[in-house]
Design a protein around this motif. Structure first.
Motif, PDB file in Angstrom:
ATOM      1  N   ILE A  61     -23.675 -20.641  34.924  1.00 54.09           N
ATOM      2  CA  ILE A  61     -22.852 -19.292  35.131  1.00 54.09           C
ATOM      3  C   ILE A  61     -23.700 -18.314  36.291  1.00 54.09           C
ATOM      4  CG2 ILE A  61     -22.995 -18.871  32.389  1.00 54.09           C
ATOM      5  CD1 ILE A  61     -25.230 -16.775  32.925  1.00 54.09           C
ATOM      6  N   ARG A  62     -21.861 -17.203  36.092  1.00 54.89           N
ATOM      7  CA  ARG A  62     -21.867 -15.633  37.250  1.00 54.89           C
ATOM      8  C   ARG A  62     -22.015 -15.399  36.470  1.00 54.89           C
ATOM      9  NH1 ARG A  62     -20.711 -16.840  42.877  1.00 54.89           N
ATOM     10  NH2 ARG A  62     -20.094 -14.528  42.813  1.00 54.89           N
ATOM     11  N   THR A  63     -22.372 -13.866  36.614  1.00 57.69           N
ATOM     12  CA  THR A  63     -22.342 -12.544  35.843  1.00 57.69           C
ATOM     13  C   THR A  63     -21.924 -11.514  37.553  1.00 57.69           C
ATOM     14  OG1 THR A  63     -24.128 -11.145  34.966  1.00 57.69           O
ATOM     15  CG2 THR A  63     -24.923 -12.176  37.338  1.00 57.69           C
ATOM     16  N   SER A  64     -21.397 -10.579  36.513  1.00 58.91           N
ATOM     17  CA  SER A  64     -20.956  -9.486  37.715  1.00 58.91           C
ATOM     18  C   SER A  64     -21.579  -8.263  37.321  1.00 58.91           C
ATOM     19  CB  SER A  64     -19.131  -8.731  36.488  1.00 58.91           C
ATOM     20  OG  SER A  64     -19.279  -8.876  35.115  1.00 58.91           O
ATOM     21  N   LEU A  65     -23.115  -8.400  36.102  1.00 61.19           N
ATOM     22  CA  LEU A  65     -23.569  -7.082  36.632  1.00 61.19           C
ATOM     23  C   LEU A  65     -25.156  -7.243  37.085  1.00 61.19           C
ATOM     24  CD1 LEU A  65     -23.916  -7.502  31.933  1.00 61.19           C
ATOM     25  CD2 LEU A  65     -22.376  -6.578  33.461  1.00 61.19           C
ATOM     26  N   PHE A  66     -25.387  -5.988  37.747  1.00 59.10           N
ATOM     27  CA  PHE A  66     -25.968  -5.841  38.650  1.00 59.10           C
ATOM     28  C   PHE A  66     -26.859  -4.394  38.014  1.00 59.10           C
ATOM     29  CE2 PHE A  66     -28.085  -3.556  42.678  1.00 59.10           C
ATOM     30  CZ  PHE A  66     -28.270  -4.943  43.088  1.00 59.10           C
ATOM     31  N   THR A 107     -21.450  -5.288  27.304  1.00 55.83           N
ATOM     32  CA  THR A 107     -20.075  -6.036  27.092  1.00 55.83           C
ATOM     33  C   THR A 107     -19.723  -5.968  25.801  1.00 55.83           C
ATOM     34  OG1 THR A 107     -20.271  -8.096  27.076  1.00 55.83           O
ATOM     35  CG2 THR A 107     -19.845  -7.141  28.918  1.00 55.83           C
ATOM     36  N   GLU A 108     -20.444  -5.828  25.178  1.00 49.97           N
ATOM     37  CA  GLU A 108     -19.867  -6.392  23.655  1.00 49.97           C
ATOM     38  C   GLU A 108     -19.563  -4.259  22.835  1.00 49.97           C
ATOM     39  OE1 GLU A 108     -22.005 -10.648  21.783  1.00 49.97           O
ATOM     40  OE2 GLU A 108     -22.293  -7.850  21.864  1.00 49.97           O
ATOM     41  N   ALA A 109     -20.778  -3.968  23.880  1.00 49.74           N
ATOM     42  CA  ALA A 109     -21.360  -2.612  23.287  1.00 49.74           C
ATOM     43  C   ALA A 109     -20.045  -1.788  23.773  1.00 49.74           C
ATOM     44  CB  ALA A 109     -22.575  -1.714  23.690  1.00 49.74           C
ATOM     45  N   LEU A 110     -19.422  -1.745  24.776  1.00 51.49           N
ATOM     46  CA  LEU A 110     -18.270  -1.801  25.636  1.00 51.49           C
ATOM     47  C   LEU A 110     -17.722  -2.208  25.050  1.00 51.49           C
ATOM     48  CD1 LEU A 110     -20.053  -0.873  28.951  1.00 51.49           C
ATOM     49  CD2 LEU A 110     -19.631   0.716  27.293  1.00 51.49           C
ATOM     50  N   ASP A 111     -17.401  -3.332  24.291  1.00 48.74           N
ATOM     51  CA  ASP A 111     -15.782  -3.498  24.727  1.00 48.74           C
ATOM     52  C   ASP A 111     -14.983  -3.583  25.463  1.00 48.74           C
ATOM     53  OD1 ASP A 111     -14.074  -4.922  22.627  1.00 48.74           O
ATOM     54  OD2 ASP A 111     -12.897  -2.510  22.437  1.00 48.74           O
ATOM     55  N   ALA A 112     -15.688  -4.768  26.816  1.00 49.20           N
ATOM     56  CA  ALA A 112     -15.287  -5.068  27.742  1.00 49.20           C
ATOM     57  C   ALA A 112     -15.352  -6.566  27.748  1.00 49.20           C
ATOM     58  CB  ALA A 112     -16.045  -5.133  28.862  1.00 49.20           C
ATOM     59  N   PRO A 113     -14.777  -7.395  28.664  1.00 50.55           N
ATOM     60  CA  PRO A 113     -14.550  -8.973  28.840  1.00 50.55           C
ATOM     61  C   PRO A 113     -15.478  -9.375  29.399  1.00 50.55           C
ATOM     62  CG  PRO A 113     -13.284  -8.169  30.196  1.00 50.55           C
ATOM     63  CD  PRO A 113     -13.819  -6.767  29.593  1.00 50.55           C
ATOM     64  N   SER A 114     -16.121 -10.483  28.877  1.00 51.23           N
ATOM     65  CA  SER A 114     -17.350 -11.203  28.850  1.00 51.23           C
ATOM     66  C   SER A 114     -17.977 -11.151  30.449  1.00 51.23           C
ATOM     67  CB  SER A 114     -17.717 -12.207  28.586  1.00 51.23           C
ATOM     68  OG  SER A 114     -19.200 -12.588  28.969  1.00 51.23           O
ATOM     69  N   ALA A 115     -19.223 -10.274  30.421  1.00 57.85           N
ATOM     70  CA  ALA A 115     -19.724 -10.919  32.384  1.00 57.85           C
ATOM     71  C   ALA A 115     -19.960 -11.981  32.429  1.00 57.85           C
ATOM     72  CB  ALA A 115     -21.427  -9.932  32.351  1.00 57.85           C
ATOM     73  N   HIS A 116     -20.698 -12.553  32.253  1.00 55.49           N
ATOM     74  CA  HIS A 116     -20.585 -14.389  32.196  1.00 55.49           C
ATOM     75  C   HIS A 116     -19.352 -14.981  32.607  1.00 55.49           C
ATOM     76  CE1 HIS A 116     -24.814 -14.542  29.665  1.00 55.49           C
ATOM     77  NE2 HIS A 116     -24.185 -13.616  30.860  1.00 55.49           N
ATOM     78  N   SER A 117     -19.662 -16.045  34.044  1.00 56.47           N
ATOM     79  CA  SER A 117     -18.112 -17.299  33.893  1.00 56.47           C
ATOM     80  C   SER A 117     -18.978 -17.934  34.555  1.00 56.47           C
ATOM     81  CB  SER A 117     -16.987 -16.156  35.119  1.00 56.47           C
ATOM     82  OG  SER A 117     -17.665 -15.680  37.142  1.00 56.47           O
ATOM     83  N   ARG A 118     -17.710 -19.444  34.005  1.00 57.44           N
ATOM     84  CA  ARG A 118     -18.712 -20.576  34.100  1.00 57.44           C
ATOM     85  C   ARG A 118     -18.418 -21.294  35.857  1.00 57.44           C
ATOM     86  NH1 ARG A 118     -21.847 -21.102  30.912  1.00 57.44           N
ATOM     87  NH2 ARG A 118     -22.150 -23.809  31.670  1.00 57.44           N
ATOM     88  N   VAL A 119     -19.288 -21.266  35.809  1.00 63.32           N
ATOM     89  CA  VAL A 119     -19.988 -22.217  37.056  1.00 63.32           C
ATOM     90  C   VAL A 119     -19.669 -23.910  37.609  1.00 63.32           C
ATOM     91  CG1 VAL A 119     -21.224 -22.107  39.710  1.00 63.32           C
ATOM     92  CG2 VAL A 119     -20.612 -20.467  38.502  1.00 63.32           C
ATOM     93  N   THR A 120     -17.902 -24.108  37.898  1.00 67.20           N
ATOM     94  CA  THR A 120     -18.118 -25.606  38.680  1.00 67.20           C
ATOM     95  C   THR A 120     -17.804 -26.361  40.004  1.00 67.20           C
ATOM     96  OG1 THR A 120     -16.437 -25.157  38.309  1.00 67.20           O
ATOM     97  CG2 THR A 120     -16.730 -25.600  36.052  1.00 67.20           C
ATOM     98  N   GLY A 121     -17.753 -27.275  39.732  1.00 69.31           N
ATOM     99  CA  GLY A 121     -17.514 -28.004  41.139  1.00 69.31           C
ATOM    100  C   GLY A 121     -18.487 -27.392  42.031  1.00 69.31           C
ATOM    101  N   GLU A 178     -16.594   4.786  38.558  1.00 65.57           N
ATOM    102  CA  GLU A 178     -16.145   5.419  36.661  1.00 65.57           C
ATOM    103  C   GLU A 178     -17.669   5.136  36.264  1.00 65.57           C
ATOM    104  OE1 GLU A 178     -13.649   4.164  32.975  1.00 65.57           O
ATOM    105  OE2 GLU A 178     -13.587   2.975  34.819  1.00 65.57           O
ATOM    106  N   SER A 179     -17.586   6.684  35.598  1.00 68.39           N
ATOM    107  CA  SER A 179     -19.200   6.350  34.817  1.00 68.39           C
ATOM    108  C   SER A 179     -18.769   5.662  33.247  1.00 68.39           C
ATOM    109  CB  SER A 179     -19.730   7.587  35.580  1.00 68.39           C
ATOM    110  OG  SER A 179     -21.095   7.892  34.541  1.00 68.39           O
ATOM    111  N   LEU A 180     -19.705   4.899  32.916  1.00 67.49           N
ATOM    112  CA  LEU A 180     -19.672   4.782  31.423  1.00 67.49           C
ATOM    113  C   LEU A 180     -20.889   5.129  30.256  1.00 67.49           C
ATOM    114  CD1 LEU A 180     -17.543   0.817  31.657  1.00 67.49           C
ATOM    115  CD2 LEU A 180     -16.257   3.381  31.272  1.00 67.49           C
ATOM    116  N   ARG A 181     -20.535   5.269  29.131  1.00 61.72           N
ATOM    117  CA  ARG A 181     -22.196   5.534  28.483  1.00 61.72           C
ATOM    118  C   ARG A 181     -21.500   4.361  26.981  1.00 61.72           C
ATOM    119  NH1 ARG A 181     -24.127  10.539  28.627  1.00 61.72           N
ATOM    120  NH2 ARG A 181     -23.266  11.867  30.346  1.00 61.72           N
ATOM    121  N   VAL A 182     -22.711   4.138  26.277  1.00 60.93           N
ATOM    122  CA  VAL A 182     -22.631   3.602  25.663  1.00 60.93           C
ATOM    123  C   VAL A 182     -22.402   3.911  24.092  1.00 60.93           C
ATOM    124  CG1 VAL A 182     -23.853   1.414  24.044  1.00 60.93           C
ATOM    125  CG2 VAL A 182     -24.238   1.581  26.178  1.00 60.93           C
ATOM    126  N   PRO A 183     -21.147   3.686  22.909  1.00 62.35           N
ATOM    127  CA  PRO A 183     -20.993   4.462  22.458  1.00 62.35           C
ATOM    128  C   PRO A 183     -22.418   4.419  20.722  1.00 62.35           C
ATOM    129  CG  PRO A 183     -19.794   2.441  21.724  1.00 62.35           C
ATOM    130  CD  PRO A 183     -20.251   2.288  23.269  1.00 62.35           C
TER     131      PRO A 183
END
Length: 733
Positions: free
Chosen positions: A182-187, A282-296, A85-90
């Motif tokens: 944090i962890r991130t899903s952006l690369f 993610t705000e521009a694409l109206d997507a879930p946050s790319a960050h997740s908390r790291v614990t343990g 899937e290819s996405l563009r910024v609005p």
């Protein structure tokens, strides 16, 4: 001299009778310190992108395997879960992205501008920079920006294995978890550009990255700020046409970014007036946050990683300061030695130079001996050939190998043997002083031989009534072996050149035990030889300075001593010397506040001895540490040139010292190898001495095994008769 104790008890044995060998603590602690230092430096080089990095841009490949929707699509590629899937910024959304940071200078400036204009951005950070500057990553997250991965070492992933790709991602995430939790899903792949630049080498990497759960972000608007084209040009290239949305590529690291900061400050208000929003991806694409908390456990691993990296950074900074200090000390010492030793040589070699009236009165020569059966005959016979009237007192300090019987069997006139129970070298010397007939006293070791003129040359400075002691010129007799040659260089350059310098400065720190002379009255005023330290020769010399006596150097009073011939013996000797010198410095530390003429040693000598003989040798390994570091991590050429420059300075000093001592230059051939091998051994010995001193450990005398092969130049070893008195028994260790 020898140890005054015998080893007791059998070596521990494992079940079955086999000997259990353990690494001695005296070796283990220095080894652990060196290993820890090496590990910290390796870590430092590792996080500075100086290992495993790949800074080459690869040539483009074919594109027939890249899907058309990717080639003609937007800059955001989602290949997760097997989809493409290819996405563009609005429109009217601008996602500012910054690569290669964080940078300690430019990233804070970029963050300040973004904060001032209430704008968000995406920072694609490398693991190396995030590990070094974790506070900047935390600030990015705290101020609402998104963080993406840009690999750990910035290699071209198109030419890396899957294992290496996984490693780059996991290490990059480890740095993020430690820095900001944090962890991130952006690369963003290094060296990426537009989506239509995807080729058959980069597309499989993008697919694999998607399988690992990452969204690949390239760009469709390149500011080309890395070219530094000017602020206006950066703004023009970063501005999309017709109000379209865009992902803008900029950089907050990799060089001078002042144009980027100025362009950003100019661009943000201008584009906001045109209706643009500056939001996270993610705000521009109206997507879930790319960050997740790291614990343990993962959080603790990341925190431990950041701690170690920061420790290696601080350690390296400290080592650089130490290197600057040792460089200053080494160069300063070389300059002083070259200038002042020349002054000394010119002064004492003038035809009209006189210490005073010639000394012709008889001298007492003291030879403390403990189990010196192999050497004592050569020693005493060399004294019998003296051209100055002497009496010889051999003080047998409880020998068990027939040392005293060998001397008595020689039947030489003016040679007496004084026996005592084993009490140590200082006690033996004091016993000799008490039994000496004359007021001028020469002291030597039982493994040393004198030239016929040595005693005469040694006592001439006593023509000056201010002189209380004289240091002779100790030389290595067994210099035909490699270890002997290295010690020969050390004696000529490190000891005698030093003594010339200290003589001119009137703060001679040591009368060598192998060849030194004293006034009886001077010895009595300071209480004689002391056993408070393992360096009784340094101790007594410092005491004489504090009592107001002059201590000078007699270059022509040559004595030939048998240097250790094995690494173990050399280690034991230098360990005792180093530790004993530290003890003597500490014992006489109040010399720093002594007043009057006798305070000169405290004001000048003690600081110089502490700097040149303790601190500088302790820090000197940094020269070699940074040599190895530079060879591994670069810049290799500059590192080699710097090390060769230091070696050249040492070679000049060594050649000058050999010229002053009228020694053959051929032994200097082994100087480079001495700097690589021998000097490292001396470093470890000094480090061990420091550890012993700081931990309050105690060190005993170590008996060196002698061979009796040393004689003054022009003669060979004196053969011994094979009799029960010449003792074929093995010396006690």
């Amino acid at each position: 001299m020898a140890s005054r104790t015998r080893r007791s008890g059998p070596a521990s044995r494992a079940p079955g009778g086999s000997r259990r060998r353990r690494l001695p603590m005296r070796l283990l602690l220095p080894l652990l310190v060196l290993v820890a230092l090496g590990a910290m430096l390796m870590l430092r080089g590792y996080v500075h992108s100086e290992i495993l990095a790949d800074h080459r841009v690869r040539p483009p490949a074919a594109t027939d395997r890249v899907p058309e929707e990717i080639m003609s699509g937007g800059p955001v590629i989602d290949a997760r879960s097997g989809r493409t899937e290819s996405l563009r910024v609005p429109d009217h959304h601008l996602v500012l992205t910054f690569d290669d940071g964080p940078d300690p200078i430019w990233t804070p400036k970029v963050l300040d501008v973004l904060k001032e204009h209430d704008a968000h951005a995406v920072f694609f950070v490398t693991g190396t920079m995030a590990s070094r500057y974790p506070d900047l990553v935390r600030r990015m997250v705290e101020e609402g920006h998104e963080v993406g991965l840009h690999t750990f070492n910035h290699p071209d992933l198109s030419y890396q294995s899957k294992k290496r790709i996984d490693w780059e991602l996991s290490q990059n995430q480890l740095a993020l978890s430690g820095a900001a939790g944090i962890r991130t899903s952006l690369f963003r792949p290094p060296y990426s550009s537009f989506a239509d630049a995807m080729d058959n080498r980069s597309w499989p990497v993008t697919e694999y990255i998607g399988e690992r759960g990452y969204i690949t972000v390239v760009n469709n608007t390149d500011s080309e700020d890395w070219r530094k084209p000017g602020v206006a040009e950066i703004v023009r290239r970063a501005t999309p046409k017709g109000g379209k949305g865009a992902i803008v590529l900029m950089h907050d690291s990799g060089g001078d970014r002042h144009q980027t900061v100025e362009a950003l400050d100019r661009m943000l208000p201008g584009l906001r007036e045109q209706g643009y929003e500056f939001s996270n991806l993610t705000e521009a694409l109206d997507a879930p946050s790319a960050h997740s908390r790291v614990t343990g456990l993962d959080r603790w691993k990341g925190a431990a990683w950041i701690f170690l990296v920061q420790a290696s950074e601080h350690l390296t900074d400290g080592l650089v300061v130490g290197l600057s200090i040792v460089g200053t000390l080494v160069i300063g010492r070389f300059v002083l030695m070259l200038l002042l030793s020349g002054v000394h040589a010119r002064r004492v070699r003038r035809r009209d130079f006189r210490w005073g009236a010639p000394i012709t009165e008889p001298v007492s020569v003291l030879v403390p001996a403990y189990n010196e059966a192999k050497c004592i005959e050569n020693t005493v016979r060399s004294l019998a050939d003296s051209d100055h009237p002497i009496e010889v007192l051999v003080i047998d300090d409880g020998s068990s190998d027939g040392t005293s019987r060998i001397v008595e069997a020689m039947g030489l006139p003016n040679v007496r043997v004084v026996r005592q129970l084993n009490a140590g070298k200082p006690a033996a010397l004091n016993r000799g002083v008490a039994n000496a007939r004359y007021d001028l006293i020469v002291m030597m070791d039982g493994d040393t031989v004198f030239e016929p003129s040595t005693v005469r040359e040694l006592v001439q400075p006593f023509g000056d009534p201010r002189v209380g002691a004289v240091a002779g010129n100790a030389k290595v007799g067994n210099k035909d072996t490699l270890i002997g040659a290295w010690q020969h260089i050390e004696y000529v350059m490190g000891f005698n050149l030093d003594r010339r310098m200290y003589d001119v400065l009137r703060c001679m720190p040591t009368i060598p035990g192998a060849v030194g002379a004293f006034r009886r009255s001077a010895l009595e005023r300071v209480g004689g030889m002391s056993d408070d330290t393992l360096a009784e020769d340094t101790d007594i010399t410092m005491a004489l300075h504090r009592d107001g006596w002059r201590v000078v150097y007699a270059e022509n009073a040559r004595a030939w001593t048998e240097a250790p011939e094995t690494v173990q013996q050399l280690w034991s000797q230098r360990y005792r010397w180093s530790y004993g010198t530290m003890q003597a410095i500490w014992k006489h530390r109040r010399a720093l506040v002594d007043k009057g003429p006798s305070g000169r040693f405290g004001r000048v000598g003690l600081p110089l001895v502490s700097l040149f003989m303790v601190l500088a040798p302790l820090l000197a390994p940094l020269i070699d540490v940074f040599l190895v570091y530079g060879l591994v991590f670069g810049p290799t050429q500059k590192t080699i040139m710097a090390w060769l420059g230091v070696l050249a300075i040492q070679a000049v000093c060594a050649a000058y010292a050999f010229r002053l001592d009228r020694e053959r230059m051929t032994h200097l051939v082994s100087l480079p190898l001495q700097q690589i091998l021998y000097r490292q051994l001396m470093y470890v010995v000094l480090l061990q001495s420091w550890i012993t001193a700081l931990t309050g450990g105690r060190l005993r005398w170590q008996k060196l095994r002698r061979t009796g092969v040393v004689d003054a130049p022009g003669g060979g070893p004196v053969p011994r008769q094979r009799s029960q008195n010449s003792s074929e028994r093995r010396p006690v260790a």
